[in-house]
Enzyme design. Structure first.
Site, short mmCIF file in Angstrom:
data_model
loop_
_atom_site.label_atom_id
_atom_site.label_comp_id
_atom_site.label_asym_id
_atom_site.label_seq_id
_atom_site.Cartn_x
_atom_site.Cartn_y
_atom_site.Cartn_z
N GLU A 127 0.74 -1.20 0.12
CA GLU A 127 -0.27 0.15 -0.09
C GLU A 127 0.83 1.28 0.04
O GLU A 127 0.75 2.14 1.02
CB GLU A 127 -1.04 0.00 1.21
CG GLU A 127 -1.93 -1.37 1.34
CD GLU A 127 -2.79 -0.96 2.38
OE1 GLU A 127 -2.82 -0.17 3.18
OE2 GLU A 127 -3.87 -2.09 2.30
N GLU B 161 -4.88 -8.97 1.03
CA GLU B 161 -5.56 -8.63 2.32
C GLU B 161 -6.85 -8.51 1.93
O GLU B 161 -7.33 -7.85 0.74
CB GLU B 161 -5.03 -7.22 2.87
CG GLU B 161 -3.64 -7.40 3.34
CD GLU B 161 -3.09 -6.09 4.17
OE1 GLU B 161 -3.99 -5.23 4.28
OE2 GLU B 161 -2.03 -5.64 3.95
#
Ligand code: BG6
Length: 464
Positions: free
Chosen positions: A166, A369
């Site tokens: 991220e 995720e």
């Protein structure tokens, strides 16, 4: 079996070094920005809890890996802490860290669990932050050397590498919205941080290609993990569509396009140019980024982003911000996770897969995720076990949409839940629990939740 997944599908979970290892000041580990920030502002962390002890993976990795095995993991993602391996960010390698990561990798392999290793999960070494963090090209070089060191040390056994998790989050948190150190609010600096992160990614990929050539280890892969939160417009009104498109350019395509196609989207370049926010680009950068295309993409997905055109005029006296172009939209009747305050929109996972298939050459990917955070999860404790039926339902609903995308041709190779054991999470510390195992903070006891039992069956049957 309604939902049978492709052969050799990856079933597992994800976590990160800083969020699980603990031992933050032991065995020669250097300070990172989280250690430093906690020392200066402990109240910025939920319950004043720091990462110092996290969930003791540093001591308990062996038994934790056995617990992974118990619930059917065939793969697991964690990260290597840069400040543990190279305490000053550049220079000397910490032999204790080498020993630890060797042990972890060897133990996973011995248990039949494929290690997926990420190199940066928000945890900048403090020594690197002090010389400018991602605003500095010196840090880009230091990160590249750190990555090369990891390939040399562990690349004979690790076959799935990821440069960043991220990468947009440190940009948002550290340079726009004040939820990561160094708590700057400055769009231009945020763009520089993002741009340098992308350069660092591409340079690490180049190092891996060199490593592969040198060692003729063609079977290894390198990727990046992106939180591809889709931007849904409130309506088809052109003003709403434009708002959603700009949010998508800034928060998704800024990293997705260069990672997969080797180029920044023209729309983003035009937007930044129009507003005088282009970063300093040097000769040769374009070629470096073009060579940074990934083999595989990790997709993190929790919730959608819904946006609408702004209803009010921008206050031009305030800092230039992404919200000059859109406002968040709270869709009436949206389904919520009441325990975390995030929207649940299962079809989002399918929309991401479809986008990757149609617009990004159907790049091989996996869900790196997905998960459901629950505050005060103890309220679901019955007979000594967290009865997290809501989490089972959440995973099932997402997997159903993922399955549909795969049937339609998406090249998705696995599903990792966030997370394995309830872990420490940045500002939120232990507020929201996500694990297959619950963690008793006082005793560090791990207890399997109902979802852990259920997941073992899903993995065994390769579907549900
Ligand atoms: C993900 C991050 O986006 O969200 C993780 O990659 C983080 O590092 C997770 O822990 C959950 O966040 P939170 O704030 O709900 O605890």
């Amino acid at each position: 079996m309604q939902h049978q997944f492709p052969k050799n599908f990856w079933w597992g979970s994800a976590s990160s070094a800083t969020q699980t290892e603990g031992a933050a000041f032991e065995d020669g580990k250097g300070e990172n920005i989280w250690d430093h920030w906690y020392k200066t502002q402990p109240n910025r962390f939920f319950g004043d809890v720091s990462a110092t002890d996290a969930s003791t993976f540093y001591q308990h990795y062996r038994s934790d890996i056995a617990l992974m095995k118990e619930i059917g993991h065939n793969s697991f993602r964690t990260s290597i802490s840069w400040s543990r391996l190279i305490p000053n960010g550049c220079g000397e390698v910490n032999p204790k860290a080498v020993e630890f990561y060797n042990n972890v990798i060897d133990e996973m392999l011995a248990q039949g669990i494929e290690p997926f290793i990420n190199l940066f999960h928000f945890d900048m070494p403090m020594a690197m932050q002090e010389i400018g963090g991602w605003e500095s090209r010196k840090v880009v070089e230091a990160y590249t050397e750190f990555a090369a060191t990891c390939f040399e040390l562990f690349g004979d056994r690790v076959k799935y590498w990821f440069t960043f998790n991220e990468p947009i989050v440190p940009v948002e948190g550290g340079y726009l919205y004040d939820f990561h150190y160094p708590n700057v609010v400055d769009f231009g600096r945020a763009v520089t941080v993002g741009y340098h992160t992308m350069l660092a990614h591409a340079k690490a990929v180049a190092k891996y290609r060199q490593y592969q050539q040198k060692n003729q280890q063609q079977e290894g892969q390198i990727g990046i993990i992106l939180n591809l939160t889709p931007s849904y417009p409130r309506s088809q009104n052109p003003a709403d569509l434009k708002a959603a498109n700009i949010a998508d350019l800034l928060f998704n395509r800024s990293f997705l396009d260069p990672s997969v196609t080797g180029e920044f989207p023209q729309g983003l370049v035009d937007l930044l140019t129009e507003h005088g926010q282009m970063p300093v680009c040097e000769t040769g950068d374009r070629e470096i980024i073009a060579a940074g295309k990934v083999d595989i993409l990790g997709v993190n997905y929790y919730q959608p982003r819904r946006v609408k055109a702004r209803l009010t005029a921008v206050d031009t006296n305030g800092p230039f911000m992404p919200e000059w172009f859109f406002e968040n939209y709270e869709m009436p009747g949206r389904k919520m996770n009441p325990h975390r305050g995030w929207e649940i929109y299962e079809k989002g996972i399918y929309d991401i897969m479809t986008n990757l298939r149609e617009n990004y050459g159907n790049i091989p990917c996996f869900i790196s995720e997905n998960g459901m955070g629950v505050e005060g999860e103890d309220k679901f404790l019955k007979d000594g076990q967290i009865q997290d039926t809501y989490r089972i339902e959440f995973i099932q609903d997402h997997l159903s949409w993922l399955h549909k995308a795969i049937q339609e041709g998406s090249d998705c190779r696995g599903y990792h839940l966030w997370t394995f054991i309830d872990n420490w999470s940045w500002n939120n510390a232990y507020k929201n629990r996500y694990g297959f195992y619950s963690l008793d903070l006082a005793t560090q006891t791990r207890t399997k939740k109902l979802s852990g039992e259920w997941f073992a069956e899903v993995s065994k049957n390769n579907g549900f």
